[in-house]
Write an enzyme that holds these catalytic residues in place. Structure first.
Site, PDB file in Angstrom:
ATOM      1  N   GLU A  62       1.294   6.838   7.190  1.00 54.71           N
ATOM      2  CA  GLU A  62       2.454   6.331   6.428  1.00 54.71           C
ATOM      3  C   GLU A  62       2.374   6.772   4.969  1.00 54.71           C
ATOM      4  O   GLU A  62       3.365   7.168   4.360  1.00 54.71           O
ATOM      5  CB  GLU A  62       2.505   4.798   6.486  1.00 54.71           C
ATOM      6  CG  GLU A  62       2.926   4.248   7.828  1.00 54.71           C
ATOM      7  CD  GLU A  62       3.132   2.747   7.775  1.00 54.71           C
ATOM      8  OE1 GLU A  62       3.790   2.264   6.852  1.00 54.71           O
ATOM      9  OE2 GLU A  62       2.625   2.055   8.671  1.00 54.71           O
TER      10      GLU A  62
ATOM     11  N   ASP B 258      16.288  -0.555  11.531  1.00 53.76           N
ATOM     12  CA  ASP B 258      15.624   0.637  12.099  1.00 53.76           C
ATOM     13  C   ASP B 258      16.528   1.540  12.936  1.00 53.76           C
ATOM     14  O   ASP B 258      16.071   2.162  13.895  1.00 53.76           O
ATOM     15  CB  ASP B 258      14.417   0.218  12.968  1.00 53.76           C
ATOM     16  CG  ASP B 258      13.423  -0.651  12.198  1.00 53.76           C
ATOM     17  OD1 ASP B 258      13.320  -0.479  10.972  1.00 53.76           O
ATOM     18  OD2 ASP B 258      12.771  -1.485  12.832  1.00 53.76           O
TER      19      ASP B 258
ATOM     20  N   SER C 102       0.837  -1.209   0.000  1.00 58.07           N
ATOM     21  CA  SER C 102       0.000   0.000   0.000  1.00 58.07           C
ATOM     22  C   SER C 102       0.872   1.260   0.000  1.00 58.07           C
ATOM     23  O   SER C 102       0.497   2.281  -0.588  1.00 58.07           O
ATOM     24  CB  SER C 102      -0.997   0.003   1.163  1.00 58.07           C
ATOM     25  OG  SER C 102      -0.340   0.144   2.388  1.00 58.07           O
TER      26      SER C 102
ATOM     27  N   HIS D 254       8.730   2.857   8.925  1.00 56.73           N
ATOM     28  CA  HIS D 254       8.435   1.938  10.032  1.00 56.73           C
ATOM     29  C   HIS D 254       7.204   2.442  10.777  1.00 56.73           C
ATOM     30  O   HIS D 254       7.102   3.645  11.050  1.00 56.73           O
ATOM     31  CB  HIS D 254       9.639   1.840  10.973  1.00 56.73           C
ATOM     32  CG  HIS D 254       9.437   0.834  12.056  1.00 56.73           C
ATOM     33  ND1 HIS D 254       9.519  -0.529  11.829  1.00 56.73           N
ATOM     34  CD2 HIS D 254       9.077   0.979  13.352  1.00 56.73           C
ATOM     35  CE1 HIS D 254       9.243  -1.171  12.943  1.00 56.73           C
ATOM     36  NE2 HIS D 254       8.968  -0.279  13.889  1.00 56.73           N
TER      37      HIS D 254
HETATM   38  C1  GRF Z   1       3.990  -0.789   6.779  1.00 53.29           C
HETATM   39  O1  GRF Z   1       3.366  -0.671   8.018  1.00 53.29           O
HETATM   40  C2  GRF Z   1       5.426  -0.352   6.855  1.00 53.29           C
HETATM   41  O2  GRF Z   1       5.643   0.700   7.753  1.00 53.29           O
HETATM   42  C3  GRF Z   1       6.106  -1.584   7.384  1.00 53.29           C
HETATM   43  O3  GRF Z   1       5.449  -2.653   6.725  1.00 53.29           O
HETATM   44  C4  GRF Z   1       4.128  -2.251   6.360  1.00 53.29           C
HETATM   45  C5  GRF Z   1       4.008  -2.428   4.883  1.00 53.29           C
HETATM   46  O4  GRF Z   1       2.709  -2.141   4.431  1.00 53.29           O
HETATM   47  N1  GRF Z   1       7.530  -1.531   7.233  1.00 53.29           N
HETATM   48  P1  GRF Z   1       2.424  -2.081   2.870  1.00 53.29           P
HETATM   49  O5  GRF Z   1       3.000  -3.357   2.256  1.00 53.29           O
HETATM   50  O6  GRF Z   1       3.064  -0.849   2.317  1.00 53.29           O
HETATM   51  O7  GRF Z   1       0.922  -2.054   2.750  1.00 53.29           O
END
Ligand code: GRF
Length: 201
Positions: free
Chosen positions: A184, A155, A24, A114
């Site tokens: 995010e 991280d 996503s 993250h």
């Molecule tokens: C997100 O929460 C990102 O922060 C973490 O993994 C997840 C990935 O989500 N590292 P997506 O695949 O972008 O939907």
């Protein structure tokens, strides 16, 4: 001033987005590039260490080349990035450490997203719902997401962007995950703009 063809090409930043799952955040990046919100950049390659990652379909749909590289194949990633003339790398839900040769060749040009306020709830083992479950169990009143530069550890690189949200009393890990993902998708675009700025010149 009229730019000639080669200077136009040089001002472009070729991004590789590395994923392991849903993608996503990758979709947010694709949308920001195609709407013109992010300029002078293109997603030139999507790499997944998981051949079943849904994000690979998102990339196919957008006409972006994809490649599956298992985490154990330490040499192929750098070769592939160089073959596609990649300038900068975005880890968007990539659940593996990068090979050292990639980190050193792209030093300062790799970001990760993250889903917590680093230094809290990060490092090995903190991924997916586990992060949000830990936040709820600890009765935190706020959480958020972080964009940081990538080094050899999980991280630990320099923090570039953090955004916070409140943890509500009725939040479950699943609800919190959804609410954090919304922020995010905004900060990943801000992070890309910083990365693209670093590509120029
Ligand atoms: C997100 O929460 C990102 O922060 C973490 O993994 C997840 C990935 O989500 N590292 P997506 O695949 O972008 O939907």
């Amino acid at each position: 001033m009229l730019l000639n063809d080669s200077s136009q090409i040089n001002s472009y930043c070729n991004l590789a987005v590395l994923i392991s799952g849903s993608g996503s955040n990758l979709q947010a990046i694709i949308d920001a590039v195609s709407s013109g919100d992010v300029q002078n950049a293109k997603v030139a390659l999507v790499v997944s260490n998981n051949s079943n990652a849904y994000g690979l379909h998102r990339a196919d749909k957008a006409g972006i080349p994809t490649v599956h590289i298992p985490s154990a194949d330490k040499e192929k990633l750098l070769e592939t990035l160089e073959h596609h003339n990649i300038d900068a790398i975005v880890l968007a839900g990539y659940l593996s450490l990068l090979p050292i040769n990639v980190v050193s060749n792209y030093s300062g040009k790799i970001i990760n997203i993250h889903p917590s306020l680093i230094p809290k709830y990060c490092g090995k083992g903190f991924y997916g719902l586990k992060v949000h479950q830990a936040v709820i169990e600890a009765k935190e009143t706020e959480t958020g997401a972080t964009i940081h530069l990538v080094d050899e550890e999980y991280d630990t690189g320099k923090i570039l962007i953090q955004e916070k949200i409140e943890v509500r009393p009725d939040d479950t890990a699943e609800i919190l995950q959804k609410r954090v993902l919304e922020i995010e998708h905004k900060i990943i675009v801000k992070g890309i703009k910083m990365l693209v700025g670093g590509c120029e010149g």
